[in-house]
Enzyme design. Structure first.
Site, mmCIF file in Angstrom:
data_model
loop_
_atom_site.group_PDB
_atom_site.id
_atom_site.type_symbol
_atom_site.label_atom_id
_atom_site.label_comp_id
_atom_site.label_asym_id
_atom_site.label_seq_id
_atom_site.Cartn_x
_atom_site.Cartn_y
_atom_site.Cartn_z
ATOM 1 N N ASP A 81 -14.693 62.888 -56.435
ATOM 2 C CA ASP A 81 -15.175 61.869 -57.377
ATOM 3 C C ASP A 81 -16.479 61.258 -56.855
ATOM 4 O O ASP A 81 -16.566 60.900 -55.669
ATOM 5 C CB ASP A 81 -14.076 60.789 -57.498
ATOM 6 C CG ASP A 81 -14.341 59.782 -58.595
ATOM 7 O OD1 ASP A 81 -14.976 60.155 -59.596
ATOM 8 O OD2 ASP A 81 -13.880 58.626 -58.458
ATOM 9 N N HIS A 82 -17.473 61.129 -57.700
ATOM 10 C CA HIS A 82 -18.763 60.493 -57.356
ATOM 11 C C HIS A 82 -19.361 61.006 -56.047
ATOM 12 O O HIS A 82 -19.637 60.214 -55.123
ATOM 13 C CB HIS A 82 -18.613 58.963 -57.278
ATOM 14 C CG HIS A 82 -18.353 58.329 -58.602
ATOM 15 N ND1 HIS A 82 -19.299 58.210 -59.577
ATOM 16 C CD2 HIS A 82 -17.216 57.823 -59.130
ATOM 17 C CE1 HIS A 82 -18.775 57.641 -60.650
ATOM 18 N NE2 HIS A 82 -17.503 57.405 -60.408
ATOM 19 N N GLY A 180 -14.100 49.256 -62.296
ATOM 20 C CA GLY A 180 -13.540 48.033 -61.731
ATOM 21 C C GLY A 180 -12.716 47.225 -62.711
ATOM 22 O O GLY A 180 -12.464 47.636 -63.851
ATOM 23 N N GLY A 216 -14.403 54.874 -65.587
ATOM 24 C CA GLY A 216 -14.133 53.470 -65.898
ATOM 25 C C GLY A 216 -13.119 53.307 -67.009
ATOM 26 O O GLY A 216 -13.279 52.473 -67.900
ATOM 27 N N ARG A 286 8.398 49.237 -45.577
ATOM 28 C CA ARG A 286 9.055 50.269 -46.380
ATOM 29 C C ARG A 286 9.701 49.752 -47.671
ATOM 30 O O ARG A 286 9.579 50.413 -48.714
ATOM 31 C CB ARG A 286 10.056 51.062 -45.538
ATOM 32 C CG ARG A 286 9.334 52.041 -44.628
ATOM 33 C CD ARG A 286 10.286 52.912 -43.855
ATOM 34 N NE ARG A 286 11.203 52.132 -43.045
ATOM 35 C CZ ARG A 286 11.652 52.508 -41.844
ATOM 36 N NH1 ARG A 286 11.266 53.657 -41.317
ATOM 37 N NH2 ARG A 286 12.489 51.745 -41.165
HETATM 38 P P1 13P Z 1 -11.671 52.428 -63.214
HETATM 39 O O1 13P Z 1 -12.346 51.491 -62.278
HETATM 40 O O2 13P Z 1 -11.746 51.949 -64.626
HETATM 41 O O3 13P Z 1 -10.276 52.737 -62.846
HETATM 42 O O4 13P Z 1 -12.488 53.815 -63.187
HETATM 43 C C1 13P Z 1 -12.279 54.753 -62.149
HETATM 44 C C2 13P Z 1 -13.294 55.827 -62.132
HETATM 45 O O5 13P Z 1 -14.094 56.006 -63.024
HETATM 46 C C3 13P Z 1 -13.287 56.720 -60.973
HETATM 47 O O6 13P Z 1 -14.333 57.644 -60.999
HETATM 48 O O1 G3H Z 2 -15.554 55.026 -59.231
HETATM 49 C C1 G3H Z 2 -15.086 54.712 -58.157
HETATM 50 C C2 G3H Z 2 -13.647 54.913 -57.903
HETATM 51 O O2 G3H Z 2 -12.883 53.893 -58.466
HETATM 52 C C3 G3H Z 2 -13.411 55.112 -56.435
HETATM 53 O O3 G3H Z 2 -13.442 53.908 -55.738
HETATM 54 O O4 G3H Z 2 -15.107 54.420 -53.960
HETATM 55 O O5 G3H Z 2 -13.530 52.486 -53.749
HETATM 56 O O6 G3H Z 2 -12.687 54.839 -53.537
HETATM 57 P P1 G3H Z 2 -13.716 53.911 -54.144
HETATM 58 ZN ZN ZN Z 3 -16.135 56.815 -61.843
#
Ligand code: 13P
Ligand code: G3H
Ligand code: ZN
Length: 322
Positions: A81-82, A180, A216, A286
Site C-alpha cells: 500500500d502507498h 483517516g 480512504g 490476552r
Molecule cells: P482509511 O483511512 O479510510 O481507512 O483509508 C485507508 C487507505 O486508503 C489505505 O490505503
Molecule cells: O493510507 C494509509 C494507510 O491507512 C496506512 O497507514 O501508513 O499508518 O500504516 P500507515
Molecule cells: Zn490509501
C-alpha cells in the site's frame, strides 16, 4: 491460497468490490482470516511502508504464510500500500507480493508517469500488477499530509492518458474520500460522476476496463466514535466517513478494490479502551486481545456484506482453477 490481484479483479470487476485491509499485527491477521472465511469472501491484505517497519517485513510475511496454513480455505492477494519506488522494487523482488502500489500522486503529471512506468516495467517482468494514483486525496498517508484545499479529484481525461502512458493495471482515483478518521464534517457523497467518466473514457480510448481503487474508504461509524469517547477517548464526535451503502453502487461502476484501515483501528481502540475501563485491575493483554480478534472478524464480515464480496469465495475458486 495466495492468488494474483488480477485473478481477484477478473471475478469482481463490475459486480462487487474486494476489501483491501491494512494489517500490522497477529491479532488483526487472525481476525482478518476468520472474518473472511466466515463470510466466504476473497480479500486483499495490504501492507504499508509503516507496517513493514513496525512489525518487520519478514515477520509480516511469516505470519501471513502461517495464517494461510491455519485457514486453508482462504483466498487472498498480498499488496504493498502507498509504496515509493524503492519499496516497490523491494516487494517486486521478494517474490511474495501479488501487487504493488506506486504512489507518485504528489508529483506533477509527467513525473508521476515516469516513476509509475519504471515500476510497471519492472513489475510486469515478474507477473506482478501495479496500482498507481492520479489525483490527490486529503488526509494523512504515510509521511505525507495533504490538507483539504490541496486535495483534488482525478481528472477523467488525464486518467486515460495516464493509463495509456504508464500501462498501470489499476487506478487509485480521487473521488471525494480522504484518509483517516476526519474525512468530512457532515454527510458527503462519493463523486460517482468521476468514476463513470473514467470508465467511459477508458472504453472510448480503446482500452480494456481498468479497475478503480478507492482509498480512504472507512465509514468512521458514529457509534464507534461515541463508544471510544465514553471509555476515555477524545475523538472529534463530528468525524464522518464514507457511507457504506455507497460501496456497492461504486463497485458496479468499476471500483474493484476498497481500502479500509481506519475503521479497523477504531475497533481496536474501542475494544481496548472499554476492556481496561471495565477491568481496571487487569494487566494481561490476552483477554482484550481475544475479544479484539472476534470483534475484528465480525467487522470484516460486515464490511464484506456491504462490498458484495461476501459469498464470492466459490466463484473465485472456480475462476482460479479454470
Ligand atoms: P482509511 O483511512 O479510510 O481507512 O483509508 C485507508 C487507505 O486508503 C489505505 O490505503
Ligand atoms: O493510507 C494509509 C494507510 O491507512 C496506512 O497507514 O501508513 O499508518 O500504516 P500507515
Ligand atoms: Zn490509501
Amino acid at each position: 491460497m495466495i492468488v494474483t490481484t488480477a485473478q481477484l479483479y477478473k471475478v469482481a470487476y463490475g459486480k462487487f468490490a474486494v476489501g483491501a485491509y491494512n494489517i500490522n499485527n497477529m491479532e488483526q491477521l487472525l481476525g482478518l482470516f476468520g472474518g473472511n472465511v466466515q463470510s466466504r469472501a476473497p480479500f486483499i491484505i495490504q501492507l504499508s511502508k509503516g507496517a513493514r517497519k513496525y512489525a518487520d517485513k519478514r515477520m509480516l510475511e511469516a505470519m501471513i504464510r502461517t495464517a494461510e496454513q491455519i485457514f486453508p480455505e482462504a483466498i487472498f492477494a498480498v499488496h504493498l500500500d502507498h509504496g515509493d519506488e524503492e519499496t516497490c522494487y523491494d516487494c517486486i523482488d521478494s517474490g511474495f507480493y501479488s501487487s504493488v502500489m506506486i504512489d507518485a500522486s504528489h508529483e506533477g503529471f509527467d513525473e508521476n508517469v515516469a516513476i509509475t512506468k519504471r515500476v510497471v516495467d519492472r513489475a510486469h517482468t515478474k507477473g506482478i500488477s501495479v496500482e498507481a494514483e492520479l489525483g490527490m486525496l486529503g488526509g494523512v498517508e504515510e509521511d505525507i499530509k495533504v490538507d483539504e484545499k490541496h486535495a483534488c479529484l482525478t481528472n477523467p481525461v488525464e486518467a486515460v492518458e495516464f493509463i495509456k502512458q504508464t500501462g498501470c493495471d489499476s487506478l487509485a482515483a480521487a473521488i471525494g474520500t480522504s484518509h483517516g478518521a476526519y474525512k468530512f464534517k457532515g454527510q458527503q457523497s462519493l463523486h460517482f460522476e468521476v468514476i463513470e467518466q473514467i470508465r467511459d473514457n477508458v472504453k472510448a480510448g480503446g482500452l480494456p476496463p481498468v479497475p478503480i481503487v478507492m482509498h480512504g474508504s472507512s465509514s468512521v461509524p458514529i457509534s464507534e466514535v461515541e463508544r471510544i469517547n465514553a471509555a476515555g477517548g477524545k475523538l472529534d464526535p463530528s468525524a464522518r466517513g464514507v457511507n457504506e451503502e455507497e460501496y456497492l453502487p461504486a463497485a458496479k461502476l468499476g471500483v474493484t478494490k476498497v481500502n479500509i484501515d481506519t475503521d479497523g483501528r477504531l475497533v481496536w481502540t474501542r475494544v481496548h479502551r472499554e476492556y481496561f475501563r471495565d477491568h481496571p485491575a487487569e494487566f494481561d493483554f490476552r483477554p482484550p486481545g481475544k475479544i479484539f480478534v472476534q470483534e475484528y472478524a465480525n467487522f470484516i464480515a460486515h464490511k464484506n456484506e456491504k462490498l458484495g464480496s461476501a459469498g464470492q469465495l466459490d466463484a473465485v475458486r472456480a475462476s482460479v482453477a479454470s
